[in-house]
Design an enzyme around this catalytic site. Structure first.
Site, PDB file in Angstrom:
ATOM      1  N   CYS A   1       0.873  -1.172   0.000  1.00  0.00           N
ATOM      2  CA  CYS A   1       0.000   0.000   0.000  1.00  0.00           C
ATOM      3  C   CYS A   1       0.907   1.218   0.000  1.00  0.00           C
ATOM      4  CB  CYS A   1      -0.966  -0.030   1.176  1.00  0.00           C
ATOM      5  SG  CYS A   1      -0.159  -0.140   2.767  1.00  0.00           S
ATOM      6  N   MET A   2       0.542   2.290   0.689  1.00  0.00           N
ATOM      7  CA  MET A   2       1.317   3.520   0.608  1.00  0.00           C
ATOM      8  C   MET A   2       2.630   3.444   1.372  1.00  0.00           C
ATOM      9  SD  MET A   2      -1.675   6.418   0.774  1.00  0.00           S
ATOM     10  CE  MET A   2      -0.579   7.749   0.328  1.00  0.00           C
TER      11      MET A   2
END
Length: 621
Positions: A26-27
């Site tokens: 993800c981020m």
């Protein structure tokens, strides 16, 4: 390969390549699906330079890296030999609770889509700022052109969702995009009195939606699997795509479109009921206070579809986006409080860096780098974020664009709603200052840093000592003959090393023998290729000739079968190489280590001629 050393350490400490079923990101986090979590050395991994923290929960085994995780992930999947686009399909083989599987799907689908959403949301904020200050008017060509970016992202959201979730749902991303584009076309989107096969269709607006296309792509994946099983293979390329589109479109129009809209309306009604019953202020307050816990569980992106649904239905989001921004600023404030309280330079650097990151809307580095370790910042955010959320809820703050973080504040003045902007600014100031003061008062718990550093040093020293005693396995030639380096093989799959490192031999005899002691794992029906695995796990592919699969076993006499135990030098097959030459085929025997990346190195011999007692390939591990 900037992060090669880091990734090698991560692979080792999560239990090795063979323990990794899938890995996405993800981020800020690598999200592993491990076959056996007990093999992972979590505490050792936490102390690795470049790893912020490790979190193991029901969602995934998460290794927190930071905002550069995309680059780390790209190198990691390359080293693992995993195709990142099919990575998640492998993960879906693990049986999950249906609700958890749905939450994971929504969260992972929204992760790549957030990038264009952030771009369009921030652009909306800047355009609002430009119109407020008089730099641009809403009728100017520049404003209209720039605003078209924002409008396009949300109008064509089903296309972005289709591309994002297709691989996860075992559907062709291109057919999924084609279906989504059809749904938002002017012939279908929002058009009344449509019918198909004489059946009337409900009027449905697919632009800006996300649930109908997820359901449609889910169905497409199952339909693809069904057709691949029952349609003859030679017809797959021509027949399957048209059948998939012709079946999926009416099913979506008749079933998934209406169901998706009903689900979206149901979500909206549920939260409207909560707001009417308890007041929106309590929902905003609770979300702003507890968002860090959702992020820690890997469920931070789940609020995005809910916010999108509100914006589509009401023109604004009354809960989630404002609460998310308030919570992010509270996280930044808590880290500022710790920055002011810290005395060690290393701590100040950490708290200052993650505070700025949270200020820009990325809170994972703070949550995993400091919150989990010190715990008290959670209390600070609950105080600051809760107070800020309470104020925003009482003032009925509205978020007109899909945007969060400090840079998105100008968008709260959209539609000339300046009081809305003022209330939001006050809310984030309450959250920021409240969390900063709370964190400063709560203080930083003492940690046994010296002991941790000593343990880390001891572990690193042990690993260095262990690595000095590298083991090796040698392979003897599979035939007498002339050596050919892999790069000179006239087959791109082998010459590029895509199938692993190895060597080639132009044989001078008709016998092909085993290069090692091991077990025969595969004998191709065409008899031109044999697979062997050693007790150490080395996987060897012996490919006899180039393009000889076309001969369907002619000129080959294979002696062994899958499951046979073989000794070094034992006869595997006899081949009429003269017959191959007359047919015009290259007779080079190619030997490659298909799991090359599992080992420190695979070194081919450099002799011009090979006899059976020579070393053909050396594997170092």
């Amino acid at each position: 390969m900037i992060y090669q050393k880091l990734n090698e350490t991560i692979i080792q400490l999560v239990g090795g390549k063979e323990n990794i079923q899938a890995v996405v990101h993800c981020m800020t986090r690598l999200r592993f699906t491990l076959k056996d979590r007990s093999k992972a050395k979590t505490e050792e991994l936490k102390n690795v330079d470049g790893v912020i923290d490790v979190v193991s929960n029901n969602v995934a085994y998460q290794v927190i890296i930071g905002t550069h995780v995309n680059e780390v992930h790209a190198e990691l999947v390359s080293m693992l030999g995993i195709n990142p686009t099919t990575d998640s399909n492998q993960a879906t083989k693990e049986k999950k609770h249906p609700l958890k599987a749905m939450l994971d799907l929504v969260s992972e689908t929204m992760t790549p889509v957030i990038e264009p959403i952030i771009a369009s949301g921030l652009l909306a904020g800047f355009l609002s700022l430009f119109t407020i200050t008089g730099v641009l008017s809403e009728e100017s060509p520049t404003y209209i052109l720039l605003n078209s970016i924002r409008e396009a992202v949300f109008f064509f959201l089903p296309i972005l969702i289709a591309m994002s979730c297709a691989k996860r749902l075992k559907a062709s991303p291109y057919l999924a995009v084609a279906l989504a584009a059809t749904l938002v076309s002017t012939s279908i989107n929002g058009v009344a009195e449509l019918s198909i096969f004489g059946i009337s269709l409900p009027q449905t607006t697919y632009a800006n939606s996300f649930i109908p296309i997820i359901l449609a792509v889910w169905f497409m994946g199952h339909l693809t699997t069904f057709l691949n099983k029952y349609i003859p293979k030679f017809l797959h390329y021509f027949l399957n795509p048209v059948l998939i589109m012709v079946i999926c479109l009416p099913v979506t129009l008749l079933l998934f479109g209406p169901i998706g809209i009903w689900i979206g309306d149901g979500i909206g009604l549920l939260f409207k009921l909560l707001m009417d019953t308890f007041g929106s202020w309590i929902v905003v307050m609770l979300y702003a206070a507890f968002q860090p816990f959702l992020i820690m569980l890997g469920a931070g992106n789940f609020m995005m579809p809910l916010a999108l649904n509100f914006v589509n239905e009401m023109g604004y989001d009354p809960i989630f986006l404002a609460a998310a921004t308030i919570s992010d600023l509270a996280v930044a404030g808590a880290m500022l409080g710790y920055f002011l309280r810290a005395k060690e330079s290393k701590q100040k650097q950490l708290f200052g860096t993650v505070s700025f990151s949270a200020l820009m809307g990325v809170t994972e580095p703070a949550i995993y780098g400091a919150f989990i370790k010190y715990r008290r910042p959670f209390i600070a955010v609950m105080i600051g974020g809760g107070l800020g959320g309470l104020f925003a809820g009482l003032m009925n703050v509205k978020t007109y664009s899909i945007v969060w973080g400090l840079m998105g504040l100008p968008s709260y003045a959209q539609n000339q709603d300046f009081s809305n902007l003022i209330f939001m600014v006050i809310a984030v100031l309450i959250a920021f200052i409240g969390a900063a003061v709370s964190a400063y008062i709560l203080g930083i718990p003492e940690t046994n840093t010296a002991k941790n550093e000593e343990e880390t040093f001891s572990e690193e020293t042990a690993l260095e000592k262990e690595s000095t005693f590298a083991k090796k396995l040698t392979l003897q030639p599979v035939a007498k003959g002339e050596l050919v380096q892999l790069a000179d093989i006239k087959d791109q799959a082998f010459s590029t090393g895509a199938l692993g490192k190895g060597i080639g031999i132009i044989p001078s005899t008709s016998e092909v023998v085993s290069p090692v002691d091991g077990e025969v794992t595969v004998v191709f029906p065409t008899k031109h290729a044999i697979g062997i695995q050693t007790k150490e796990g080395v996987e060897i592919l012996i490919h006899i000739g180039v393009d000889t699969v076309e001969l369907d076993g002619t000129y080959f006499d294979t002696i062994v079968q899958p499951g046979d135990k073989v000794k070094k030098g034992q006869l595997l097959a006899t081949v009429d190489f003269d017959g191959l030459k007359k047919e015009g085929y290259d007779t080079t025997i190619i030997v490659v280590i298909t799991n090359t990346t599992d080992y420190l190195d695979v070194i081919p011999a450099i002799h011009e001629k090979l006899v059976l007692n020579d070393e053909m390939v050396t594997i170092v591990f």
